[in-house]
Design an enzyme around this catalytic site. Structure first.
Site, PDB file in Angstrom:
ATOM      1  CB  SER A 112       0.698   3.222   5.996  1.00  0.00           C
ATOM      2  OG  SER A 112       0.370   1.951   5.505  1.00  0.00           O
ATOM      3  CE  LYS A 125      -4.611   3.178  12.873  1.00  0.00           C
ATOM      4  NZ  LYS A 125      -4.610   2.305  11.721  1.00  0.00           N
ATOM      5  CG  ASP A 278       1.745   0.471   8.983  1.00  0.00           C
ATOM      6  OD1 ASP A 278       1.894   0.095   7.801  1.00  0.00           O
ATOM      7  OD2 ASP A 278       0.633   0.716   9.479  1.00  0.00           O
ATOM      8  NE  ARG A 281      -1.510  -0.681   2.207  1.00  0.00           N
ATOM      9  CZ  ARG A 281      -1.907   0.082   1.211  1.00  0.00           C
ATOM     10  NH1 ARG A 281      -1.427  -0.116  -0.002  1.00  0.00           N
ATOM     11  NH2 ARG A 281      -2.793   1.052   1.402  1.00  0.00           N
ATOM     12  CB  THR A 343     -12.609   1.589   0.162  1.00  0.00           C
ATOM     13  OG1 THR A 343     -12.939   0.971  -1.075  1.00  0.00           O
ATOM     14  CG2 THR A 343     -11.099   1.691   0.273  1.00  0.00           C
ATOM     15  CD  GLU A 363      -8.135  -2.643  -4.010  1.00  0.00           C
ATOM     16  OE1 GLU A 363      -7.117  -2.755  -4.704  1.00  0.00           O
ATOM     17  OE2 GLU A 363      -8.409  -1.643  -3.316  1.00  0.00           O
ATOM     18  CE  LYS A 375      -4.194  -1.906   5.685  1.00  0.00           C
ATOM     19  NZ  LYS A 375      -5.100  -1.109   4.869  1.00  0.00           N
ATOM     20  NE  ARG A 495      -7.220   3.938  -4.546  1.00  0.00           N
ATOM     21  CZ  ARG A 495      -5.941   4.318  -4.524  1.00  0.00           C
ATOM     22  NH1 ARG A 495      -5.199   4.178  -5.609  1.00  0.00           N
ATOM     23  NH2 ARG A 495      -5.430   4.853  -3.429  1.00  0.00           N
TER      24      ARG A 495
HETATM   25  C1  G1P Z   1      -6.407   2.909   0.126  1.00  0.00           C
HETATM   26  C2  G1P Z   1      -6.886   1.524  -0.219  1.00  0.00           C
HETATM   27  C3  G1P Z   1      -7.790   1.003   0.873  1.00  0.00           C
HETATM   28  C4  G1P Z   1      -7.073   1.072   2.216  1.00  0.00           C
HETATM   29  C5  G1P Z   1      -6.558   2.485   2.455  1.00  0.00           C
HETATM   30  C6  G1P Z   1      -5.727   2.572   3.724  1.00  0.00           C
HETATM   31  O1  G1P Z   1      -7.506   3.790   0.212  1.00  0.00           O
HETATM   32  O2  G1P Z   1      -7.569   1.507  -1.451  1.00  0.00           O
HETATM   33  O3  G1P Z   1      -8.171  -0.310   0.575  1.00  0.00           O
HETATM   34  O4  G1P Z   1      -7.937   0.714   3.256  1.00  0.00           O
HETATM   35  O5  G1P Z   1      -5.734   2.890   1.356  1.00  0.00           O
HETATM   36  O6  G1P Z   1      -4.620   1.731   3.695  1.00  0.00           O
HETATM   37  P1  G1P Z   1      -7.977   4.766  -0.990  1.00  0.00           P
HETATM   38  O7  G1P Z   1      -6.761   5.586  -1.356  1.00  0.00           O
HETATM   39  O8  G1P Z   1      -8.374   3.880  -2.128  1.00  0.00           O
HETATM   40  O9  G1P Z   1      -9.107   5.565  -0.448  1.00  0.00           O
HETATM   41 ZN    ZN Z   2       0.428   0.065   6.308  1.00  0.00          ZN
END
Ligand code: G1P
Ligand code: ZN
Length: 542
Positions: A112, A125, A278, A281, A343, A363, A375, A495
Site C-alpha cells: 500500500s 494479499k 497501490d 487511497r 475500521t 477518514e 477503495k 489514534r
Molecule cells: C488504517 C486506517 C484504516 C484503513 C487501514 C488499511 O488502519 O485507519 O482506515 O482501513 O489503515 O488501509 P489502522 O492503522 O487505523 O488500524
Molecule cells: Zn493503499
C-alpha cells in the site's frame, strides 16, 4: 513437471486482511514467499482449472514474487492465470479484473502506502471472487497453515516475460499477460460522463494528479491525459518505480505537502489530487480548499447522482466508525441508511454485496463504491471531476455550499506513533473502565451524552465485532474516538479522532485545530494520555 519442495514453517507470518506485510529482505529469504503462497492455496478449495488474477503495485521485488506465484499457481492446478503487463495492477484494478473475469480470486503484491525499495516494505494479499480482501475465516486459515506447512508445489520452468502482452502456457495452465489499464479504464468510462469531463478540460480547467511514482501513473496518464484530454504534464511522477523514487507513496498532508502548497499558491490549478502506492487511497484539494476524506465521502454521496453510474441514486452509505458524521447528514437527507462499521475496508464488502450501500469511505483517505470491492483512489478523483464538470463551480464553492446546507463537521485525527504497547493498552483499559462514569459529565460547555466501546453487528452475515474503539459522544454532535491502530509495525499507535459539529455558516471559517482545541484538551484529560504514554504532542496530525 510439478516439483514438491520440502519446507518448514517460518515464524511470525501473520496476515491481516490487508495481507502479509514485511520488509523486503524478509520476503527474499529462501522459500518465504513460496511458504506463504502455498499456505494461501492450501486454505482454498475448488480452484482446479479456475482463473487467478495476479499483479502488484510495481514495488521492489514485485517481478520476482510474481514469477514464484505464477509457477506455484500452475503447479497447484489453477487453469488460467491473468497477469498485468510488467506485473502491474493497482489494487482496485485487480479487484475489477477478478470480478470482470469471474476469477476464483487474485493475489495482489503490495504494501500500500508504505515505502518501497530494497529496504522498504513488501506485501502479499489474497482477494476472493467478489474482488474483495479475503475474510478473516480465510486469513486465519492461512495463518494456521503457515505454522504447519511442510511442502510446496512449483514448476521447474524459466521466468516468463511479463512485459509481452499475450498468452503462453505454463505447466498445465495458460498465462495471459494483459494491459493493466484497459479493463479498469472501460469501467470508469461506464461510470462517469467522460464527454462532460472532456468539455471541462477543453474549457481550460487545470489539474495536477501526483501518482507518486507508484502504480496509478499508467492509469492516470491513460484516463486523464489521453481519454479526457487533460494537458500533458497533468500527471506528475507517472512512471511506477521500484522504490517510488525514494518517496513515501502516502498521499497525506505530510508526504504530499507539495500539493497542498501548490493548491494554496497563486499558480494553483483548479484541482490537485494524488493516490498511494497501490492506488486505493486518494487526496483531493481544490484551489485554496483542502477536502477532508470525511467531507469528501459526504460530498461524493450528495452529488453522486450527477455521474451516469449513480444517476438512479444510491442505496445507502457506509462509513467506518471514526470517520466523521458528515455522511450521516447526507444519508438522512437522501432518505437512505448510513451504516457505521469498524475500521477497515473489509466491513464494507457484505453491505456492497447485499446492495445495502453504494458509496463507502474511511477518514484515512479511502473512498469507493460498489463498482469494485476495494477503495479506489482514481475513482474518487474521477467522481469529483464528473461533479465539477456537471456543476461548473469550484471545489471551494461546492464545499462551502455543502457546509451551509448540512453544517460543518470540523474533524482531525491525532496519531501518537511508536508508543510503548503497555502504556497504550493501559490507557485503553482505563478508558473502558471509565465508560459508565462519563455520560452526564460536563467539560466547560460540553456535556457527554453517551460513551461506549464500539461494537458492530453485521446485518448481512450476523457476525459481531466487539471492542472496536472508545466513543465519547457529546450533546450537539461533537465526538472523541480513541483506538489503537491495527496496522502499525513498531510498538502501538494511538489514534484520537476529534470532531465538532458546527451548524452555523458564520462559523465555518475557523482553522480546524482551533475549532477543536477544547475537545483536544478534553481528550487528553479523559484518557490520561500523557500519564500513560509520556507523550504530550501527536506525531502526525491529519
Ligand atoms: C488504517 C486506517 C484504516 C484503513 C487501514 C488499511 O488502519 O485507519 O482506515 O482501513 O489503515 O488501509 P489502522 O492503522 O487505523 O488500524
Ligand atoms: Zn493503499
Amino acid at each position: 513437471m510439478i516439483k514438491t519442495i520440502a519446507t518448514a514453517p517460518i515464524d511470525g507470518q501473520k496476515p491481516g486482511t490487508s495481507g502479509l506485510r514485511k520488509k523486503v529482505p524478509v520476503f527474499q529469504a529462501p522459500h518465504y514467499v513460496a511458504n506463504f503462497v502455498q499456505s494461501i492455496f492450501d486454505s482454498l478449495e475448488g480452484f482446479k482449472g479456475e482463473t487467478l488474477v495476479v499483479g502488484g503495485d510495481g514495488r521492489y521485488f514485485n517481478r520476482e514474487a510474481i514469477q514464484i506465484v505464477l509457477r506455484m499457481a500452475a503447479a497447484n492446478g489453477f487453469g488460467r492465470i491473468v497477469v498485468g503487463q510488467g506485473g502491474i495492477l493497482s489494487t482496485p484494478a485487480a479487484s475489477n479484473l477478478i470480478r470482470a473475469l469471474k476469477a476464483f480470486g487474485g493475489i495482489v503484491l503490495s504494501a500500500s502506502h508504505n515505502p518501497g525499495g530494497p529496504d522498504g516494505d513488501f506485501g502479499i494479499k489474497y482477494n476472493i471472487g467478489n474482488g474483495g480482501p479475503a475474510p478473516e475465516k480465510i486469513t486465519d486459515a492461512v495463518f494456521a497453515r503457515t505454522k504447519t506447512i511442510d511442502r510446496y508445489l512449483t514448476l521447474d520452468t524459466p521466468d516468463l516475460d511479463l512485459d509481452a502482452v499475450g498468452t503462453t502456457s505454463l505447466g498445465g495452465a495458460t498465462v495471459e499477460i494483459v494491459d493493466p489499464v484497459t479493463a479498469y479504464a472501460a469501467l470508469m468510462e461506464k461510470l462517469f460522463d467522460f464527454a462532460a469531463i472532456r468539455t471541462l478540460f477543453a474549457s481550460g480547467f487545470t489539474m495536477r494528479f501526483d501518482a507518486m511514482s507508484a502504480v496509478t501513473g499508467p492509469y492516470a496518464t491513460e484516463i486523464l491525459e489521453r481519454r479526457l484530454g487533460a494537458a500533458p504534464g497533468t500527471v506528475l511522477n507517472g512512471t511506477p518505480l521500484p522504490d517510488f523514487g525514494g518517496h513515501h507513496p502516502d498521499p497525506n498532508l505530510v508526504h504530499a505537502k507539495h500539493l497542498l502548497d501548490l493548491a494554496f499558491s497563486k499558480d494553483a490549478p483548479d484541482l490537485c489530487a494524488a493516490s498511494d502506492g497501490d492506488g486505493d487511497r486518494n487526496l483531493v484539494i481544490g484551489r485554496g480548499q483542502f477536502v477532508t476524506p470525511s467531507d469528501s465521502l459526504a460530498l461524493l454521496a450528495a452529488n453522486a447522482h450527477l455521474a451516469p453510474g449513480y444517476a438512479r441514486g444510491i442505496a445507502g452509505i457506509a462509513r467506518s466508525m471514526p470517520t466523521s458524521g458528515a455522511a450521516d447528514r447526507v444519508a438522512e437527507k437522501l432518505g437512505v441508511t448510513c451504516y457505521e462499521t469498524p475500521t477497515g475496508w473489509k466491513f464494507f464488502g457484505n453491505l456492497l454485496d447485499a446492495g445495502l450501500a453504494t458509496i463507502c469511505g474511511e477518514e484515512s483517505a479511502g473512498t469507493g463504491s460498489d463498482h469494485v470491492r476495494e477503495k479506489d483512489g482514481l475513482w474518487a478523483v474521477l467522481l469529483w471531476l464528473n461533479i465539477l464538470a456537471a456543476r461548473r463551480e469550484s471545489v471551494r464553492d461546492i464545499v462551502r455550499q455543502h457546509w451551509a446546507t448540512y453544517g460543518r463537521n470540523y474533524y482531525s485525527r491525532h496519531d501518537y506513533e511508536e508508543v510503548a504497547s503497555e502504556g497504550a493498552n493501559a490507557m485503553m483499559a482505563d478508558l473502558r473502565k471509565a465508560l459508565p462514569t462519563l455520560p452526564g459529565r460536563r467539560f466547560g460547555d460540553l456535556v457527554v451524552a453517551a460513551a461506549d466501546d464500539f461494537a458492530y453487528h453485521d446485518p448481512v452475515d450476523g457476525s459481531d465485532s466487539k471492542a472496536q474503539g472508545i466513543r465519547v459522544l457529546f450533546e450537539g454532535g461533537s465526538r472523541i474516538v480513541f483506538r489503537l491502530s491495527g496496522t502499525g509495525t513498531a510498538g502501538a499507535t494511538v489514534r484520537i479522532y476529534i470532531e465538532r459539529f458546527e451548524p452555523d455558516p458564520a462559523k465555518h471559517d475557523r482553522d480546524p485545530q482551533d475549532a477543536l482545541a477544547d475537545l483536544i484538551t478534553i481528550a487528553g484529560d479523559i484518557s490520561g494520555l500523557a500519564r500513560h504514554t509520556g507523550r504530550t504532542a501527536p506525531t502526525v496530525i491529519t
